[in-house]
Design a protein around this motif. Structure first.
Motif, PDB file in Angstrom:
ATOM      1  N   ILE A  47       2.893  -1.196   4.315  1.00 57.36           N
ATOM      2  CA  ILE A  47       2.445   0.176   4.066  1.00 57.36           C
ATOM      3  C   ILE A  47       3.669   1.084   4.050  1.00 57.36           C
ATOM      4  O   ILE A  47       4.493   1.040   4.971  1.00 57.36           O
ATOM      5  CB  ILE A  47       1.459   0.650   5.156  1.00 57.36           C
ATOM      6  CG1 ILE A  47       0.227  -0.271   5.180  1.00 57.36           C
ATOM      7  CG2 ILE A  47       1.041   2.090   4.919  1.00 57.36           C
ATOM      8  CD1 ILE A  47      -0.703  -0.009   6.343  1.00 57.36           C
ATOM      9  N   VAL A  69      -6.530   3.769   5.003  1.00 56.82           N
ATOM     10  CA  VAL A  69      -5.757   2.551   4.782  1.00 56.82           C
ATOM     11  C   VAL A  69      -6.018   1.462   5.828  1.00 56.82           C
ATOM     12  O   VAL A  69      -6.036   0.270   5.488  1.00 56.82           O
ATOM     13  CB  VAL A  69      -4.247   2.875   4.696  1.00 56.82           C
ATOM     14  CG1 VAL A  69      -3.406   1.599   4.707  1.00 56.82           C
ATOM     15  CG2 VAL A  69      -3.952   3.673   3.430  1.00 56.82           C
ATOM     16  N   THR A  82       0.572  -7.414   4.475  1.00 56.41           N
ATOM     17  CA  THR A  82       0.461  -6.041   3.990  1.00 56.41           C
ATOM     18  C   THR A  82       1.638  -5.197   4.447  1.00 56.41           C
ATOM     19  O   THR A  82       1.976  -5.179   5.635  1.00 56.41           O
ATOM     20  CB  THR A  82      -0.842  -5.386   4.483  1.00 56.41           C
ATOM     21  OG1 THR A  82      -1.950  -6.199   4.114  1.00 56.41           O
ATOM     22  CG2 THR A  82      -1.012  -4.003   3.881  1.00 56.41           C
ATOM     23  N   VAL A 138       0.861  -1.182   0.000  1.00 57.05           N
ATOM     24  CA  VAL A 138       0.000   0.000   0.000  1.00 57.05           C
ATOM     25  C   VAL A 138       0.894   1.228   0.000  1.00 57.05           C
ATOM     26  O   VAL A 138       1.660   1.454   0.943  1.00 57.05           O
ATOM     27  CB  VAL A 138      -0.940   0.026   1.223  1.00 57.05           C
ATOM     28  CG1 VAL A 138      -1.818   1.278   1.184  1.00 57.05           C
ATOM     29  CG2 VAL A 138      -1.801  -1.229   1.263  1.00 57.05           C
TER      30      VAL A 138
END
Length: 326
Positions: free
Chosen positions: A194, A178, A192, A171
């Motif tokens: 970020i 988010v 994930t 991301v």
């Protein structure tokens, strides 16, 4: 498969386990051949064979496997009157052949947990299981450049099950919308990462469900390693920064690049880079997400995560970018 990774959090090296594997199915069943469920010695289970209908009975059979220290084949038939014999009344109109494979601690669980940890870290393996006693059990690691086996292979003597690592999502942007994206990805077992160039935004406490939160300054972006990601989502809400992210992501092999914002913004970003959407349709998804009427951070997150799943599963669905009114 993804549910099995949670077993690593409670793994006990001196504890025996049982691996339940769906060998084959007939008719309508909740899960298909190649489905795995892991049970520990306390009969806690990770993963599902059915929607909860068979798990209790599987636990009872697992008790016997652990006690007798031997494998066991089970046949469930939920078709018509046969279903009533089981006393379940499921009405699934299908049959399941299931193998309970004993994984003894004194045999190192046949390397199952070592392989499971390796898969979680990004490798892909194929589990080969003999369908006759002694139900031999082996793993073959698949080279990253040769990951063509995506489906279960069943013969009269063996079943081969591809064991894939969790999807790894990047991301780009640590904006307030988010966290729901990271939260839904976490529930699916995805990993994930970020990133953002703004120190005040990139606080790990703001994203408790993310696996990694990293400050990547503008001058570090060109050297940031992108080789281990399966999909990327751009959502900084800053036009110039989105352009920098998109420009480099287009040079990678990623087959999913999600882009927040309307069509006009998407086309302007691509024009600044020197290309058009027509050159990247089916790879760049902007407006990002499935067309499910999303109108909040939570529903937008659902639309995005669902779209990634659809693309990775090669399913044809309604994408937001296909709506001419956006």
């Amino acid at each position: 498969m993804l549910n099995l990774f949670s077993a690593l959090e409670t793994f006990q090296v001196d504890q025996d386990y049982v691996l339940a594997t769906v060998i084959q199915t007939q008719g309508s069943t909740y899960r298909k051949a190649g489905t795995l469920m892991l049970l520990d010695s306390a009969l806690n289970y990770f993963g599902l064979i059915s929607g909860g209908c068979l798990e209790g009975d599987i636990q009872e059979h697992t008790k016997a496997v652990l006690k007798e220290k031997s494998d066991k084949l089970i046949h469930y038939d939920m078709r018509g009157e046969e279903d009533l014999i089981w006393g379940m009344g499921l009405g699934c109109d299908g049959a399941i052949d299931l193998l309970l494979k004993y994984l003894p601690a004194n045999e190192g669980h046949f390397q199952f947990f070592d392989i499971l940890k390796s898969i979680q870290q990004g490798t892909q393996h194929v589990l080969s299981l003999s369908l006759s006693p002694p139900f031999e059990f082996s793993f073959n690691r698949i080279h990253p450049d040769n990951t063509n086996q995506t489906s279960v292979k069943l013969t009269d003597s063996t079943i081969e099950i591809p064991l894939k690592p969790p999807l790894r999502i990047l991301v780009c942007g640590a904006s307030p919308d988010v966290p729901p994206v990271a939260g839904l990805a976490k529930q699916l077992g995805w990993q994930t990462t970020i990133i953002d160039h703004r120190p005040d935004f990139i606080q790990p406490g703001n994203f408790p469900m993310a696996d990694k939160v990293t400050l990547v300054k503008r001058n570090q972006w060109d050297n940031f390693d992108l080789t281990n990601f399966d999909a990327a989502i751009i959502m900084t809400h800053q036009f110039e920064r989105d352009e920098e992210y998109l420009k480099r992501l287009l040079t990678t092999d990623l087959n999913y690049i999600g882009l927040l914002g309307p069509v006009a913004r998407r086309d302007k970003l691509l024009a600044n880079i020197g290309t058009t959407f027509a050159n990247h349709e089916g790879r760049v998804f902007g407006p990002v997400g499935l067309d499910i009427g999303a109108d909040s951070p939570e529903t937008i997150a659902l639309a995005i995560i669902s779209e990634i799943q659809a693309v990775k599963a090669q399913k044809s669905v309604g994408f937001c970018y296909q709506d001419e009114n956006r």
